[in-house]
Design an enzyme around this catalytic site. Structure first.
Site, PDB file in Angstrom:
ATOM      1  N   ASP A  57      -7.011   2.716  44.426  1.00  0.00           N
ATOM      2  CA  ASP A  57      -7.691   2.165  45.594  1.00  0.00           C
ATOM      3  C   ASP A  57      -8.795   1.295  45.115  1.00  0.00           C
ATOM      4  O   ASP A  57      -8.934   1.089  43.977  1.00  0.00           O
ATOM      5  CB  ASP A  57      -8.246   3.535  46.351  1.00  0.00           C
ATOM      6  CG  ASP A  57      -9.172   4.438  45.591  1.00  0.00           C
ATOM      7  OD1 ASP A  57      -9.708   3.814  44.399  1.00  0.00           O
ATOM      8  OD2 ASP A  57      -9.582   5.304  45.942  1.00  0.00           O
ATOM      9  N   GLY A  65       2.135  -3.427  52.577  1.00  0.00           N
ATOM     10  CA  GLY A  65       2.139  -1.968  53.173  1.00  0.00           C
ATOM     11  C   GLY A  65       0.495  -1.834  53.877  1.00  0.00           C
ATOM     12  O   GLY A  65      -0.286  -2.726  53.689  1.00  0.00           O
ATOM     13  N   CYS A  77       7.848  30.285  44.024  1.00  0.00           N
ATOM     14  CA  CYS A  77       7.497  29.047  43.199  1.00  0.00           C
ATOM     15  C   CYS A  77       8.088  28.791  42.168  1.00  0.00           C
ATOM     16  O   CYS A  77       7.976  29.652  41.233  1.00  0.00           O
ATOM     17  CB  CYS A  77       5.802  28.801  43.024  1.00  0.00           C
ATOM     18  SG  CYS A  77       5.255  27.152  42.569  1.00  0.00           S
TER      19      CYS A  77
HETATM   20 ZN   LIG Z   1       3.449  27.923  41.286  1.00  0.00          ZN
END
Ligand SMILES: [Zn+2]
Length: 409
Positions: free
Chosen positions: A94, A250, A340
């Site tokens: 940035d 962009g 997960c």
């Molecule tokens: Zn995880």
């Protein structure tokens, strides 16, 4: 000849959101995508292999911090940001505008995300205490590291970002808060428009001068706070802008965003912006905000929250966020999240993380960061999949119903 492109693969029917592919000299980013933040050329507490393994397609570093330390010329000598930090996928930086003004101007809570929660005296430090001063040419600011004085202008930001060498860089803009007056927002927007032209000119000059380096794509940054006419004007001005024979590759959607109307603000700008150029929503990472951003046409996102919160033991799950250092988890031998597949959940229990945080072991931050980043990256990847499979709105409803129902924070 630029080696940067963006292709829209699929759109959400009747909406501005889309799935696409950004191509850069260091590889592709399938979008929408969440981009982890490596402020000082390091995703805090993680080796790059861990960042790759958790599924990150790119990282975003910060021009302001790298300019102050170690200095942009060091990154240039190293062969650019990716080589310096041993990250061989795409990179973003940035412009430094946000940090110059948020750290320097002493916006106490950085950018307040809600119009209701603070008054202007709390949001902006007294003028005499400010460490940054804006004029039409640029910003003079005091280093948060050693108090030395520095100056950023659009030209200097471009020079610094060319030396750092990320694939995607951002134009230098003025940051305002939701509490500045309407009149100030108008003046600031005009200043940012004039700075955008100067960024294009300097970017063209540097791109020609450094033609042996990989192509860097320049994104214009759209401000306008909470005002529809200003947001639309910013989007229109910067998408039509052409200077030194070049246009922006962009756009970055930046500045003060009132969270309650985030989706609407993004939609105002997306409907003015060209369909065939990517849009990055700066500093957004909460699940509900990511859905709002994706639905309304943002393609990439970055935010320090998932990693910053991980270091304070706040971990994410599909049933909301919880604090793994709480006594509740002392003998909980299940993973942070059952489904997960990240390195942390595949190998360690809540009880172990609970112990690491209480014992102040460094590994605590590493393992919690891996999970929170994996969670956020995967969430946006699933949004992409749902767009391709034409089930985005169903996925959004299903996810948010579960996530918001049992929030534990
Ligand atoms: Zn995880």
């Amino acid at each position: 000849m630029s080696s940067f492109s963006f292709e829209v693969i699929k759109e959400i029917p009747g909406q501005l959101g889309r799935a696409g592919v950004i191509s850069t000299p260091h590889g592709q980013i399938t979008t929408p995508a969440f981009i982890p933040v490596g402020t000082k050329a390091s995703v805090k507490s993680l080796a790059p292999e861990a960042v790759t393994n958790l599924g990150a397609q790119a990282v975003l570093a910060n021009a302001y911090h790298l300019y102050l330390q170690p200095g942009a010329e060091t990154l240039d000598a190293a062969g650019g940001l990716g080589k310096f930090m041993n990250w061989n996928r795409p990179t973003f930086t940035d412009s430094g505008g946000f940090q110059v003004m948020s750290l320097g101007a002493g916006f106490k809570k950085v950018i307040d995300m809600s119009l209701g929660s603070l008054d202007s005296d709390e949001a902006i430090a007294e003028s005499k205490e400010r460490l940054a001063h804006v004029d039409d040419e640029g910003v003079t600011f005091k280093s948060h590291l050693d108090g030395s004085m520095h100056r950023f202008t659009p030209e200097i930001s471009m020079q610094v970002q060319h030396q750092i060498g990320a694939d995607i860089i951002f134009a230098f803009d003025e940051l305002t808060t939701l509490h500045n007056t309407r009149k100030y927002q108008e003046q600031s927007l005009e200043r940012t428009r004039l700075w955008a032209i100067r960024c294009l000119d300097e970017h063209k000059r540097l791109t020609d001068q450094r033609s042996d380096k990989p192509y860097q794509a320049l994104f214009g940054v759209l401000q306008g706070a909470q005002y529809e006419d200003l947001r639309r004007k910013a989007a229109k001005d910067l998408s039509e802008m052409n200077s030194s024979g070049i246009a922006f590759d962009g756009f970055g959607i930046g500045g003060a965003l009132d969270k309650a109307s985030l989706g609407q603000i993004v939609s105002w700008m997306s409907s003015e912006l060209p369909r065939d150029k990517p849009r990055h929503l700066l500093g957004i990472g909460e699940p509900a905000d990511l859905f709002a951003g994706v639905e309304n046409g943002a393609d990439t996102f970055d935010c320090v929250a998932p990693s910053r919160e991980a270091r304070t033991s706040a971990v994410y799950s599909e049933n909301g966020r919880f604090n793994v250092s709480s006594a509740t988890y002392k003998k909980d031998f299940s993973p942070i999240e059952k489904d997960c597949n990240c390195y942390t959940c595949s190998n360690f229990s809540r009880a172990y993380l609970n112990h690491l945080f209480r014992a102040k072991e460094m590994l605590a931050s590493t393992l919690a960061t891996i999970h929170n980043l994996a969670f956020t990256v995967r969430l946006v990847d699933r949004m992409r999949k749902s767009i391709v499979e034409e089930s985005f709105l169903e996925y959004k409803e299903e996810f948010l119903a579960k996530y918001q129902a049992k929030r534990m924070d």
